[in-house]
Design an enzyme around this catalytic site. Structure first.
Site, PDB file in Angstrom:
ATOM      1  N   MET A 162       0.843  -1.079  -0.031  1.00  0.00           N
ATOM      2  CA  MET A 162      -0.187   0.050  -0.096  1.00  0.00           C
ATOM      3  C   MET A 162       0.923   1.327  -0.016  1.00  0.00           C
ATOM      4  O   MET A 162       1.530   1.279   0.782  1.00  0.00           O
ATOM      5  CB  MET A 162      -0.727  -0.179   1.318  1.00  0.00           C
ATOM      6  CG  MET A 162      -1.536   1.126   1.533  1.00  0.00           C
ATOM      7  SD  MET A 162      -2.567   0.802   3.102  1.00  0.00           S
ATOM      8  CE  MET A 162      -1.957   1.597   4.345  1.00  0.00           C
ATOM      9  N   ARG A 295      -6.748  -1.375   9.611  1.00  0.00           N
ATOM     10  CA  ARG A 295      -6.686  -0.947  10.857  1.00  0.00           C
ATOM     11  C   ARG A 295      -7.132  -1.881  11.718  1.00  0.00           C
ATOM     12  O   ARG A 295      -6.653  -1.774  12.915  1.00  0.00           O
ATOM     13  CB  ARG A 295      -7.708   0.496  10.736  1.00  0.00           C
ATOM     14  CG  ARG A 295      -7.007   1.547  10.327  1.00  0.00           C
ATOM     15  CD  ARG A 295      -7.857   2.886  10.267  1.00  0.00           C
ATOM     16  NE  ARG A 295      -7.037   3.746   9.685  1.00  0.00           N
ATOM     17  CZ  ARG A 295      -7.316   5.240   9.308  1.00  0.00           C
ATOM     18  NH1 ARG A 295      -8.611   5.381   9.394  1.00  0.00           N
ATOM     19  NH2 ARG A 295      -6.558   5.962   8.673  1.00  0.00           N
ATOM     20  N   TYR A 434       1.396   3.473  12.491  1.00  0.00           N
ATOM     21  CA  TYR A 434       1.121   3.354  11.148  1.00  0.00           C
ATOM     22  C   TYR A 434      -0.310   3.015  11.060  1.00  0.00           C
ATOM     23  O   TYR A 434      -1.019   3.007  12.108  1.00  0.00           O
ATOM     24  CB  TYR A 434       1.811   2.454  10.388  1.00  0.00           C
ATOM     25  CG  TYR A 434       2.226   1.139  10.932  1.00  0.00           C
ATOM     26  CD1 TYR A 434       1.301   0.363  11.626  1.00  0.00           C
ATOM     27  CD2 TYR A 434       3.297   0.347  10.321  1.00  0.00           C
ATOM     28  CE1 TYR A 434       1.311  -1.080  11.911  1.00  0.00           C
ATOM     29  CE2 TYR A 434       3.210  -1.189  10.698  1.00  0.00           C
ATOM     30  CZ  TYR A 434       2.256  -1.799  11.429  1.00  0.00           C
ATOM     31  OH  TYR A 434       2.642  -3.091  11.857  1.00  0.00           O
ATOM     32  N   GLU A 435      -0.845   2.950   9.627  1.00  0.00           N
ATOM     33  CA  GLU A 435      -2.355   3.233   9.461  1.00  0.00           C
ATOM     34  C   GLU A 435      -2.987   4.183  10.061  1.00  0.00           C
ATOM     35  O   GLU A 435      -4.483   4.037  10.514  1.00  0.00           O
ATOM     36  CB  GLU A 435      -2.917   1.663   9.976  1.00  0.00           C
ATOM     37  CG  GLU A 435      -2.705   0.719   9.090  1.00  0.00           C
ATOM     38  CD  GLU A 435      -2.828   0.844   7.644  1.00  0.00           C
ATOM     39  OE1 GLU A 435      -3.733   1.563   7.427  1.00  0.00           O
ATOM     40  OE2 GLU A 435      -2.146   0.397   6.859  1.00  0.00           O
ATOM     41  N   GLY A 436      -2.363   5.385  10.163  1.00  0.00           N
ATOM     42  CA  GLY A 436      -3.134   6.633  10.744  1.00  0.00           C
ATOM     43  C   GLY A 436      -2.753   6.422  12.245  1.00  0.00           C
ATOM     44  O   GLY A 436      -3.039   5.483  13.006  1.00  0.00           O
TER      45      GLY A 436
END
Ligand SMILES: Cc1cc2nc3c(=O)[nH]c(=O)nc-3n(C[C@H](O)[C@H](O)[C@H](O)COP(=O)(O)OP(=O)(O)OC[C@H]3O[C@@H](n4cnc5c(N)ncnc54)[C@H](O)[C@@H]3O)c2cc1C
Length: 582
Positions: A162, A295, A434-436
């Site tokens: 990604m 997430r 990570y992933e926000g």
């Protein structure tokens, strides 16, 4: 050496006594799937994780992935383990049978993720990112792209990555600069540099399918001008045969605090050929399909590491002799000391409730996909959207805190590499970022998720929790965990009302405390369910459940009051200091 005991007994208890898995599957018409089958699959998965992935965890940490003459080399044993992982069918567990998946319930996938994360977090990112990529392709790509990419990605022959982040665009994707120009034949030339790309390259063989966010020439500014492209390492013909190498390369591997075995790549796309996924300029929406799946998986990473660290720490605490017991005799195993028990119970109370909440959410995901009634599908979809930031952020915060506490149980030995506890701490840390980042998850919860359905989604969730607490109280008498969860739910409802229509700064100042308060209530709800189920039997397993439920109620849930007080203080304490004064 570390060992790992898969938590199969707990999975069985949750499936049969707490989550009514068979009832849920029957409602979806999946009568061929039941708790027994799920347990059998999880037992087999647990064996693989314990026997194949756990022994590679340390090797992966010490060797790390390397970049040699522009080729990524993963640590010794990883490529073999990946091949065995594919051969075992573990990449396709919950995937769509139309593209070669096994179509098993998502709960099996999520708990497999727990065991993978417990035994080898770095390894887990390879199949994890591939799964997220297949979900985005399945939801948004053309039939032709789906036919080319989904079967080999689901079988595991090809993997996914990604590619969102750039040096100037992390949380704020509106700032990204990577460009995509139409080639006139339906394909695009993608040019730009992405950083921090997990699994961007490896030596497992097969194609590596990058999902890249980029701007078309006519793109409007901001997030509404971002499109999503499939950019494969190799061009492929329709039947999946790999042909020419695409114009993309690994510029460097990031040197980092943990997950050393995972190749985190700087990726250069130099006019690489790509194909548009979904509508032009709607790439962020498409990418969110991938990010939501990821997430949940990242939340489970926190859970997995915490569970593994707990196992090591509990074993050590029973073994290590230091100090005297309450009766003055000694030396005693350190498990006798109240403070050591406190640390272990903090971890265990999170892990067991987290596992249950993950399972409940996984069932909601299956309902969202497969319930015959559209209104039920929408309801389940909304509650998963509500809980996703809670699971991502709270589980990874508790996960890191758990790793640190488990390390603390080892005293100085926890700081020494030999015992492996410092690796858990280093590896768990990334999941909060990570992933926000977790701060951004909290802002998402307060800023967007509370407003879902005009506030009806969150209120519906609170009503469900309240009704179940009443039911559990009727069945068992008012256990401490039920009473305390009711109190915490009242505080959460009050905080929710106070944040409705709040200013950006008020919401932002409250967000992280609010998310943790939400998580404590959700975990209290799960502990209430588990405690109610545990009262039905007198086995040591069930008695332990009741004991840990009490610990959660009396030692962890009281944090709700402090969190509510912090939220009620509003934005002033956070915003008053001028930026120059920091
Ligand atoms: C090991 C590793 C692997 C990764 N894997 C991938 C990958 O596979 N693919 C990929 O695309 N990316 C990946 N990332 C990137 C990762 O997702 C980003 O680092 C992360 O989203 C944060 O972006 P940033 O680093 O630019 O931080 P910034 O966005 O600069 O944030 C800095 C700080 O400001 C806060 N902040 C920023 N904006 C806001 C806001 N609006 N409200 C409140 N607080 C805010 C953040 O919470 C954070 O504390 C990876 C990163 C690492 C370290």
């Amino acid at each position: 050496m570390q060992t790992y005991a898969p938590p199969t007994e707990d999975y069985r208890f949750l499936l049969t006594d707490v989550l009514d898995f068979d009832g849920a599957m029957a409602e979806l018409g999946q009568t061929e799937v039941d708790a027994e089958l799920a347990v059998t699959v999880l037992e087999e998965a647990g064996r693989f994780c314990a026997e194949r992935l756990q022994p590679l965890n340390r090797v992966g940490d010490e060797e790390g992935s390397r970049l040699e003459a522009s080729v990524v080399r993963t640590p010794t044993g990883f490529a073999d383990a990946y091949r065995q992982f594919i051969a075992g069918g573990w990449t396709s567990l919950s995937a769509d049978p139309a593209y070669g998946g096994q179509g098993l319930p998502f709960i099996a996938q999520l708990w497999l993720d727990e065991m993978i994360s417990a035994t080898n977090l770095s390894f887990g990112l390879f199949p994890g990112l591939t799964r997220g990529a297949t979900e985005a392709i399945a939801a948004h790509a053309s039939d032709a792209l789906k036919a080319t990419y989904l079967p080999p990605m689901i079988s595991g022959a090809w993997s996914g990555a990604m590619a969102l982040t750039e040096s100037g665009a992390g949380t704020d994707l509106a700032l990204l600069k990577t460009k995509a120009e139409p080639n006139g034949d339906g394909s695009y030339s993608v040019t730009g540099t992405k950083i921090f790309i997990s699994s961007g390259d490896h030596d497992f063989g097969g194609n590596i399918v990058h999902l890249v966010l980029a701007r078309l020439p006519d793109a409007p500014p901001g997030v509404k001008g971002i499109s999503l492209f499939i950019v494969p390492k190799f061009r492929s013909e329709a039947e999946g045969k790999l042909t020419a190498r695409n114009a993309m390369s690994v510029g460097a591997l990031e040197k980092k605090m943990g997950i050393h075995a995972q190749p985190t790549c700087v990726m250069n796309y130099d006019g690489a050929t790509g194909w548009l996924v979904g509508e032009p300029h709607r790439g962020v929406t498409a990418m969110f399909t991938m990010m939501n799946a990821e997430r949940l998986m990242v939340g489970i990473q926190g859970l997995g590491v915490a569970g593994a660290a707990y196992q090591q720490a509990a074993a050590y605490a029973r073994d290590r002799l230091q100090g005297r017991g309450a009766d003055g005799a000694g030396p005693v195993p350190i498990i006798a000391h109240a403070d050591v028990r406190r640390m272990l119970l903090n971890i265990r109370a999170f892990v067991e409730a987290g596992r249950a909440l993950a399972g409940w959410t996984a069932i909601q995901l299956d309902r969202a996909h497969a319930h015959p009634d559209a209104a039920e599908r929408a309801k389940s979809d909304a509650v998963v959207a509500l809980l996703t930031p809670v699971i991502k952020a709270a589980f990874t915060d508790f996960g890191f805190e758990s790793a640190v506490q488990a390390q603390q149980v080892f005293g100085g030995h926890g700081y020494i590499r030999e015992w492996g506890m410092e690796q858990y701490v280093r590896d768990a840390r990334i999941a909060q970022i990570y992933e926000g980042t977790n701060g951004v998850q909290a802002v998402d919860l307060v800023g967007r998720k509370l407003a879902l359905g005009g506030g009806t989604v969150v209120e519906g969730f609170f009503d469900l929790v309240a009704a179940e607490l009443d039911e559990a109280a009727d069945l068992t008498g008012n256990l401490a965990v039920i009473a305390r969860t009711r109190d915490a739910l009242a505080l959460l409802r009050g905080a929710t009302a106070s944040l409705r229509g709040a200013s950006v700064d008020t919401a932002g100042a409250a967000a992280v405390d609010y998310l943790r308060l939400f998580a404590l209530v959700a975990m209290g709800w799960m502990w209430s369910r588990m405690a109610a189920a545990a009262t039905k039997s007198e086995t040591p397993f069930h008695k332990a459940k009741l004991s840990v439920a009490d610990f959660f109620a009396l030692r962890m849930l009281p944090q709700a009051q402090g969190l509510a007080a912090g939220i009620a203080a509003g934005e002033a304490p956070v915003m008053a200091l001028q930026a120059e004064a920091f």
